[in-house]
Design a protein around this motif. Structure first.
Motif, short mmCIF file in Angstrom:
data_model
loop_
_atom_site.label_atom_id
_atom_site.label_comp_id
_atom_site.label_asym_id
_atom_site.label_seq_id
_atom_site.Cartn_x
_atom_site.Cartn_y
_atom_site.Cartn_z
N LEU A 1 -54.04 3.10 6.25
CA LEU A 1 -54.48 4.48 6.09
C LEU A 1 -54.57 4.79 4.59
O LEU A 1 -53.70 4.39 3.83
CB LEU A 1 -53.41 5.35 6.75
N LEU B 1 -56.62 5.35 14.20
CA LEU B 1 -57.41 6.49 13.72
C LEU B 1 -57.25 7.62 14.72
O LEU B 1 -57.67 7.50 15.86
CB LEU B 1 -58.89 6.12 13.63
N GLY B 2 -56.64 8.71 14.28
CA GLY B 2 -56.61 9.91 15.10
C GLY B 2 -57.66 10.84 14.55
O GLY B 2 -58.85 10.66 14.78
N SER B 3 -57.21 11.80 13.74
CA SER B 3 -58.18 12.69 13.09
C SER B 3 -58.82 12.02 11.88
O SER B 3 -59.78 12.53 11.31
CB SER B 3 -57.49 13.98 12.65
N CYS B 4 -58.27 10.87 11.46
CA CYS B 4 -58.83 10.13 10.32
C CYS B 4 -60.21 9.58 10.67
O CYS B 4 -60.56 9.45 11.84
CB CYS B 4 -57.94 8.95 9.96
N MET C 1 -58.28 10.04 5.33
CA MET C 1 -57.44 10.98 6.07
C MET C 1 -58.00 12.41 6.01
O MET C 1 -57.91 13.15 6.97
CB MET C 1 -56.09 10.94 5.38
N LEU C 2 -58.54 12.78 4.85
CA LEU C 2 -58.97 14.16 4.62
C LEU C 2 -60.38 14.18 4.03
O LEU C 2 -60.81 13.17 3.47
CB LEU C 2 -57.99 14.83 3.63
N VAL D 1 -59.46 19.00 11.30
CA VAL D 1 -59.57 18.02 10.22
C VAL D 1 -60.63 16.98 10.57
O VAL D 1 -61.45 16.60 9.73
CB VAL D 1 -58.21 17.32 9.98
#
Lengths: 399, 179
Positions: free
Chosen positions: B29, B46-49, B68-69, B126
């Protein structure tokens, strides 16, 4: 004694770079891609470390430092891990002498990488004594004179190392002498603004309170499912935010996630492996249901998560003298690391490192395992810890 | 580890040397990796990434970013923590490895909304913002997007075969699709 969060972060980054170099070196030796998944800093009460290391055999190197950091540092592997690593490098070679030279080599690379980085950072020279091979059981592996039950705690750096190509997983521990580390990072009083520094002498108390919160959460499982449970371990770690998901790995988990609002705000995740989730949910549902985690099980896990969370954060709020509220439970059922990623994305908007408080609840037969992860806002936690009454600290230590 | 064998999951047949002999590199990550030797780049959880797979077909240089963001904008962290900054850093690293930046093409995957947050949700999740950021920066850099598997509420793991450009997207439980 206060440690400012920024210095702790830099120290953790350097430890992590040192571990990366050691992993690279090991990878070259083993002709495999070897990675450090995560390097975390744990501050443990002496008694907790004694318990966690009890009966485990370690090999490593001890190095004496003078200059920008003073004291002994030990870098250690578990003996089993070192033996299988060496056996992989030279089949049949996993005996004493090769283990000794391999461990000494890896220890040397890791500690010098770390010490060089730290010396650069401080702009001072740090002298090292040649590494001395050590082999010991339990906390005897710690630097001589560094382990003392009367002390506030022990700083431990733990790197989880794995390989893409082979089934290879082990941990590297770095255990600097507590006094050397706190002399360097510590301040007598608070530094900067509220929340910039962690009062480390209050961390073990906080950890103890977390354990009590986890114990009450465990009691709730017992009450609602009829299954006996215990809190296995509770740890407060400090890790780069991006490494938090790696702490959970890719195994599928099921459970609930909560947002916390108050002092501190943050997130709480109550996660079971799939089998455990089915087992505890089954204990709450009076009728037979289809195998797997269906709507009935989801409902049961939400209800259980809600009650566990209330118990858990009430414990915190009492000690910290604040009020903390939580949102309704959100059900999650996915890869552990993916579940964590939205939480760290949100924390990562304002912080580079995170405190992660991990408690494991288990049944005595080991059939049910639940991990409770709390991810508080780092500054709000530091500020809240600072407000803990000294009496609470005195009452919490020693065991 | 789930023993998923996705080597037969629709990978183009024009890649004789791929997979078996290719090395596998892990991308954590807030990291990116670049390969010019047909390596398989792997990232998980990977979730919201968002995962951004980039490749220049002419040179065969590929890169995989796990951000990530959406954008740094003064926030702490390495460029690879952010979609916008990370795409630029990865394309730069690919150019250094011999890719022609003008030839780079992209595939993106991830950015699920696994958890609905109460606080601070007024500007979208996100994940959604990560996708919007990726589309914007890739458009700005003239990088066409050849495939996307984003959104939903499930986590993903990725295997990017830089030898063929195939991006394998796996979900918890073993289901895999190929972009």
């Amino acid at each position: 004694m206060y440690v400012d969060i920024q210095s702790l972060g830099e120290f953790s980054d350097l430890a992590s770079q040192g571990a990366d170099r050691a992993a690279d070196a090991l990878g070259q030796l083993a002709d495999a891609n070897v990675y450090v998944d995560v390097t975390d800093v744990t501050l443990m009460a002496a008694g907790d470390l004694r318990e966690s290391f009890a009966g485990r055999e370690f090999v490593g190197v001890e190095i004496g430092l003078q200059g920008g950091i003073t004291g002994q540092t030990v870098m250690a592997f578990e003996l089993d891990a070192a033996e299988s690593l060496v056996d992989r490098l030279m089949p049949g070679g996993g005996d004493g002498e090769f283990v000794r030279s391999g461990v000494t080599e890896a220890g040397n690379i890791m500690t010098s990488g770390f010490i060089d980085g730290w010396a650069d950072h401080l702009g001072v020279a740090i002298d090292m004594t040649p590494p001395a091979y050590v082999r010991a059981t339990g906390t005897d592996i710690l630097p001589d004179g560094a382990f003392d039950d009367d002390r506030q705690g022990v700083f431990m750096f733990e790197s989880q190392v794995s390989s893409m190509d082979e089934e290879l997983e082990f941990a590297i521990y770095m255990l600097p002498e507590y006094a050397g580390l706190t002399d360097m990072l510590g301040h007598e009083g608070p530094v900067g603004e509220a929340g910039d520094a962690v009062p480390v002498n209050k961390l073990p108390t906080f950890n103890r309170m977390t354990e009590q919160g986890a114990a009450s959460a465990a009691d709730n499982i017992t009450m609602m499912t009829g299954t006996e449970t215990d809190v296995d371990v509770s740890r407060l770690r400090f890790v780069p935010v991006q490494d938090v998901p790696a702490e959970l790995g890719n195994e599928t988990v099921a459970g609930t996630v909560f947002e916390l609002h108050g002092d501190p705000s943050g997130y709480l995740a109550i996660l079971f492996d799939e089998d455990s989730a089915e087992e505890v949910a089954g204990g709450m549902i009076p009728t037979e249901t289809e195998p797997g985690i269906g709507d009935m099980e989801k409902g049961a896990l939400r209800e259980l998560g809600n009650i566990m969370t209330s118990g858990f954060i009430d414990g915190w709020a009492n000690v910290l003298g604040t009020s903390i509220e939580h949102t309704p439970p959100q059900f999650v059922h996915d890869m552990g690391s993916a579940v964590m990623s939205p939480l760290v994305s949100r924390l990562g908007q304002t912080q580079d490192h995170a405190f992660i408080i991990d408690s494991t609840v288990r049944t005595p037969d080991g059939n049910v395992r639940c991990d409770i992860y709390a991810l508080p806002d780092q500054r709000e936690l530091a500020a809240a810890l600072d407000r803990i009454e000294p009496a609470a600290t005195d009452g919490g230590l020693p065991r | 580890m789930s023993p998923i064998d996705s080597s037969s999951a629709g990978a183009p047949s024009a890649s004789p040397a791929s997979d078996q002999s290719a090395s596998r590199l892990k991308v954590g990550l807030s990291e990116a990796a670049v390969a010019d030797d047909g390596a398989v780049l792997v990232t998980s959880g990977l979730g919201s990434c968002l995962g951004v797979a980039l490749r220049d077909p002419s040179s065969g240089v590929g890169g995989l970013l796990h951000a990530m963001l959406p954008v740094a904008d003064g926030r702490p962290g390495v460029p690879e923590k952010f979609v916008v900054d990370g795409v630029d850093a990865t394309i730069d690293a690919m150019a250094e490895a011999g890719a022609a930046p003008g030839e780079v093409r992209a595939k993106i995957a991830g950015a699920a909304e696994m958890i609905e947050f109460n606080a601070g949700g007024d500007d979208g999740s996100v994940g959604d913002r990560n996708v919007a950021a990726a589309e914007a920066i890739l458009r700005e850099r003239g990088v066409p997007v050849d495939g996307a598997d984003t959104g939903g509420n499930r986590g993903r793991s990725l295997r990017f075969d830089t030898g063929t450009g195939a991006l394998h997207v796996s979900y918890a439980g073993g289901e895999t699709i190929v972009l």
